[in-house]
Write an enzyme that holds these catalytic residues in place. Structure first.
Site, PDB file in Angstrom:
ATOM      1  N   TYR A 103       9.890  -3.841  50.194  1.00 36.99           N
ATOM      2  CA  TYR A 103       9.562  -3.064  49.088  1.00 36.99           C
ATOM      3  C   TYR A 103      10.712  -2.995  48.068  1.00 36.99           C
ATOM      4  O   TYR A 103      11.603  -4.176  47.897  1.00 36.99           O
ATOM      5  CB  TYR A 103       9.045  -1.782  49.326  1.00 36.99           C
ATOM      6  CG  TYR A 103       8.247  -1.077  48.178  1.00 36.99           C
ATOM      7  CD1 TYR A 103       7.084  -1.969  47.757  1.00 36.99           C
ATOM      8  CD2 TYR A 103       8.627  -0.079  47.704  1.00 36.99           C
ATOM      9  CE1 TYR A 103       6.330  -1.213  46.866  1.00 36.99           C
ATOM     10  CE2 TYR A 103       7.870   0.532  46.457  1.00 36.99           C
ATOM     11  CZ  TYR A 103       6.797   0.023  46.090  1.00 36.99           C
ATOM     12  OH  TYR A 103       6.082   0.352  45.006  1.00 36.99           O
ATOM     13  N   ARG A 156       3.099  -1.431  34.641  1.00 36.74           N
ATOM     14  CA  ARG A 156       4.502  -0.918  34.626  1.00 36.74           C
ATOM     15  C   ARG A 156       4.945  -0.980  35.994  1.00 36.74           C
ATOM     16  O   ARG A 156       4.882  -0.063  36.815  1.00 36.74           O
ATOM     17  CB  ARG A 156       4.270   0.688  34.084  1.00 36.74           C
ATOM     18  CG  ARG A 156       5.626   1.514  33.949  1.00 36.74           C
ATOM     19  CD  ARG A 156       5.476   2.689  33.936  1.00 36.74           C
ATOM     20  NE  ARG A 156       5.018   3.148  35.420  1.00 36.74           N
ATOM     21  CZ  ARG A 156       6.150   3.329  36.095  1.00 36.74           C
ATOM     22  NH1 ARG A 156       7.188   3.138  36.215  1.00 36.74           N
ATOM     23  NH2 ARG A 156       5.930   3.658  37.576  1.00 36.74           N
ATOM     24  N   LYS A 174       3.368  -1.599  49.328  1.00 35.36           N
ATOM     25  CA  LYS A 174       2.949  -0.016  49.539  1.00 35.36           C
ATOM     26  C   LYS A 174       2.241  -0.224  51.000  1.00 35.36           C
ATOM     27  O   LYS A 174       2.317   0.696  51.772  1.00 35.36           O
ATOM     28  CB  LYS A 174       2.323   0.487  48.453  1.00 35.36           C
ATOM     29  CG  LYS A 174       3.110   0.760  47.193  1.00 35.36           C
ATOM     30  CD  LYS A 174       3.971   2.190  47.341  1.00 35.36           C
ATOM     31  CE  LYS A 174       4.643   2.282  46.103  1.00 35.36           C
ATOM     32  NZ  LYS A 174       5.393   3.701  46.306  1.00 35.36           N
ATOM     33  N   GLU A 245      -1.066   3.039  41.502  1.00 36.52           N
ATOM     34  CA  GLU A 245       0.226   2.591  41.437  1.00 36.52           C
ATOM     35  C   GLU A 245       0.598   1.756  40.294  1.00 36.52           C
ATOM     36  O   GLU A 245      -0.150   0.865  40.017  1.00 36.52           O
ATOM     37  CB  GLU A 245       0.435   1.630  42.685  1.00 36.52           C
ATOM     38  CG  GLU A 245       1.912   1.505  43.125  1.00 36.52           C
ATOM     39  CD  GLU A 245       2.491   2.771  43.695  1.00 36.52           C
ATOM     40  OE1 GLU A 245       3.776   3.087  43.616  1.00 36.52           O
ATOM     41  OE2 GLU A 245       1.743   3.527  44.507  1.00 36.52           O
ATOM     42  N   ASP A 246       1.650   2.160  39.760  1.00 34.93           N
ATOM     43  CA  ASP A 246       2.410   1.722  38.653  1.00 34.93           C
ATOM     44  C   ASP A 246       1.591   1.130  37.375  1.00 34.93           C
ATOM     45  O   ASP A 246       1.253   0.064  36.766  1.00 34.93           O
ATOM     46  CB  ASP A 246       2.848   0.078  39.158  1.00 34.93           C
ATOM     47  CG  ASP A 246       4.320   0.519  39.868  1.00 34.93           C
ATOM     48  OD1 ASP A 246       4.681   1.494  40.037  1.00 34.93           O
ATOM     49  OD2 ASP A 246       4.930  -0.595  40.219  1.00 34.93           O
ATOM     50  N   ASP A 268       0.883   7.910  43.410  1.00 29.71           N
ATOM     51  CA  ASP A 268       2.341   7.812  43.816  1.00 29.71           C
ATOM     52  C   ASP A 268       3.335   8.222  42.893  1.00 29.71           C
ATOM     53  O   ASP A 268       4.363   8.624  43.110  1.00 29.71           O
ATOM     54  CB  ASP A 268       2.431   6.831  44.752  1.00 29.71           C
ATOM     55  CG  ASP A 268       3.612   6.847  45.803  1.00 29.71           C
ATOM     56  OD1 ASP A 268       3.831   8.028  46.446  1.00 29.71           O
ATOM     57  OD2 ASP A 268       4.643   5.922  45.969  1.00 29.71           O
ATOM     58  N   ASP A 269       3.216   7.534  41.736  1.00 35.36           N
ATOM     59  CA  ASP A 269       4.392   7.448  40.719  1.00 35.36           C
ATOM     60  C   ASP A 269       4.416   8.788  40.288  1.00 35.36           C
ATOM     61  O   ASP A 269       5.458   9.301  40.045  1.00 35.36           O
ATOM     62  CB  ASP A 269       4.000   6.489  39.570  1.00 35.36           C
ATOM     63  CG  ASP A 269       3.984   5.228  40.163  1.00 35.36           C
ATOM     64  OD1 ASP A 269       4.987   4.470  40.748  1.00 35.36           O
ATOM     65  OD2 ASP A 269       3.011   4.452  39.811  1.00 35.36           O
ATOM     66  N   ASN A 418      14.241   2.292  39.358  1.00 33.73           N
ATOM     67  CA  ASN A 418      14.184   1.026  40.498  1.00 33.73           C
ATOM     68  C   ASN A 418      13.751   0.010  39.406  1.00 33.73           C
ATOM     69  O   ASN A 418      12.933   0.100  38.689  1.00 33.73           O
ATOM     70  CB  ASN A 418      13.841   1.414  41.773  1.00 33.73           C
ATOM     71  CG  ASN A 418      12.384   1.978  41.866  1.00 33.73           C
ATOM     72  OD1 ASN A 418      11.368   1.330  41.129  1.00 33.73           O
ATOM     73  ND2 ASN A 418      12.267   2.811  42.411  1.00 33.73           N
TER      74      ASN A 418
END
Length: 566
Positions: A103, A156, A174, A245-246, A268-269, A418
């Protein structure tokens, strides 16, 4: 899949090359001589009969001999596609070494170069041109056992922006952590990429780009596509755990709000990042000695992730006895146009709780009239906590950090963006500029810093400390929804296992090697919160613990038995 059960014995009708090419069933050289007789494997394997330990040693030797982390990432992805038991056994035994490869930060480059290294199907690509076939695609018997989905649209990716179909690297990564850290069986997990195009010219101009070569779909067409996806998922797996996610700022929070009461789902973000940041901050309170109620928090990057962090810490402050009005005054959210202040145009709904009253900042001395920059906020508000989720490298510069440290004995500074290339500051700079007084947590792994002349490893406030346990706890008790209280419980559970809880000189978070036990602690807290919120059956604590233990798969080889034709 040819898979009936994978507990103490596996029964399958696959033989020969078909068995060896199935990553969930392949044991490679660890097939016994008797199994080679029964399943027709002689000749397809070398005569050596090895063990899982032998295979791990051999693969680690190869891994460590590679020249770059990206090469190691590609090697591990290939191993996962060839033999999942070996892949997960290797990762779980060498978690500290492999987590940055599986990851963050290496997965970022993996997404950027996804089209160049893609070789074998994993997961599902749902493209906009095939929007009327989503139900048909998901109906394949291969997906009958699915319990957990991680989905992205690739817009993103970390701090790297729009990677289109290359964003599939995130759901794959993930879910690898769900299995490595929380023990979810890989046969029950499914990565999905919603391919609605890309606005990244590098991807569109790449002749071997594997995604839909089209600008991104927006507006009603995009919403209808997501709705078709959610409806198909709900019909196919009514009890599934769906993790977003993202997704871009314009979509992440509103999609969560639209579907969180319809499915067992979370982002999760927004929520996972918030929980790990809040858990680390609760642990930092033990180090600084400043109660949570007295913290003044600056969040740089007022998107859905930053405001999600703020929302959870705000709730913690209120629970600590601070009125909501007062707690809001202790938050300062800084975005691309500076501090969020009443009257600014285009403020989003999730930003509103963190907007400062114009009267509260009217007397501030600022370097540039009409704009309150980060340095102005630090100089005037004298924050105790500085959190970065901006994706802007170098945002926490020397002058800003030294000014913060001049006003606070133990400043808490979390540059969480990150990969490493997007971090707001390096830990060593923060250490130097604060004269060794900063309590530091980063979003990506960095090399140890020098503290008092000795190497010191800075805590990585990675979401892997939270989301695997959240998913494990929710699935173990059959939670119907994911509530805010479940994430609040996750943050508290993480703080409870902090080494700093017993030793003010200890680290904020347990070592990465303990992520599996951390997941169990988080899962128990999350499951109890689900029960208390009425989102699952009224189970006692002992039953919850037993269900969590039963849900965790251990990557090991078991005997195989041939399933005969009926």
């Amino acid at each position: 899949m040819g898979l009936l059960r994978m507990i103490d014995e596996t029964e399958t009708a696959l033989t020969g090359p078909d068995l060896l090419s199935n990553p969930l069933l392949n044991k490679g050289t660890a097939f016994t001589d008797a199994e080679r007789d029964v399943f027709g494997l002689h000749g397809f394997l070398p005569p050596h009969i090895g063990s899982l330990d032998d295979q791990i040693s051999r693969r680690m030797e190869v891994l460590r001999g590679l020249q770059s982390d990206f090469d190691r990432y590609v090697f591990l992805r290939g191993l996962q596609d060839a033999n999942e038991t070996l892949f997960y056994a290797l990762v779980t035994r060498h978690l500290e070494e492999t987590l940055p490869l599986v990851y963050t930060p290496t997965v970022g480059e993996g997404c950027q170069r996804f089209s160049h290294v893609w070789s074998k199907p994993r997961g599902v690509f749902l493209s906009f041109p095939h929007r009327h076939r989503i139900g048909e695609i998901l109906a394949h018997p291969r997906f009958d056992k699915i319990e957990t989905i991680v989905v992205s649209d690739g817009e993103r990716i970390l701090g790297l922006g729009d990677q289109g179909a290359g964003g599939m690297g995130i759901p794959i990564g993930k879910l690898s952590l769900y299995t490595a850290c929380a023990g979810l069986h890989p046969a029950t997990t499914l990565p999905i990429l919603l391919d609605t195009g890309t606005d990244n010219p590098e991807r569109l101009d790449d002749p071997i780009y594997i995604g839909w070569r089209h600008e991104r779909v927006r507006g009603a067409d995009y919403d209808d596509f997501v709705e078709a996806f959610v409806s198909a998922v709900d019909a196919r797996w009514p009890h599934v755990l769906l993790q977003w996610e993202d997704f871009a700022r314009s979509n992440a929070a509103r999609l969560l709000a639209r579907y969180r009461d319809r499915l067992c789902t979370f982002n999760d973000d927004i929520q996972g990042t918030a929980a790990v940041a809040a858990g680390a901050l609760l642990a930092a309170v033990q180090v600084t000695g400043v109660p949570l109620a007295e913290q003044r928090v600056v969040i740089v990057g007022a998107g859905s992730a930053g405001c999600g962090i703020g929302a959870l810490i705000l709730r913690e402050m209120i629970d600590a006895g601070v009125s909501e009005a007062q707690a809001r005054r202790q938050f300062f959210a800084v975005d691309r146009d500076g501090l969020l202040v009443q009257g600014m145009p285009d403020l989003l709904a999730f930003q509103q709780p963190f907007v400062q009253a114009a009267s509260a900042v009217a007397g501030w001395r600022c370097e540039h009239p009409g704009r309150i920059a980060l340095f102005d906020v630090v100089a005037n508000a004298k924050p105790t906590v500085l959190i970065g989720v901006s994706g802007q490298p170098g945002m926490f510069d020397e002058r800003t950090v030294r000014t913060m440290a001049a006003n606070v004995a133990r400043p808490v500074i979390f540059p969480l963006s990150n990969p490493v290339s997007r971090s707001e500051a390096t830990p060593q700079d923060l250490e130097d500029w604060s004269e060794g007084r900063a309590v530091i947590g980063t979003g990506s792994p960095f090399a140890p810093i020098k503290r008092d002349g000795k190497p010191f490893t800075v805590d990585q406030t990675n979401n892997a400390y939270v989301f695997p346990g959240v998913g494990l706890g929710a699935l173990a008790v059959g939670a119907r929804r994911i509530s805010d209280n479940m994430f609040k419980a996750a943050a508290s559970a993480l703080a409870d296992v902090s080494p700093a809880r017993l030793d003010p000189h200890g680290k904020l978070l347990p070592p990465v090697t303990d992520l599996r036990s951390v997941a169990v602690a988080v899962a128990n807290a999350v499951a109890r919160a689900a029960r208390n919120d009425g989102l699952c059956d009224a189970l006692d604590d002992e039953t919850i613990a037993l269900r969590i233990a039963a849900k965790m798969w251990e990557p090991k080889y078991c005997p195989y038995r041939l399933r005969r034709a009926q």
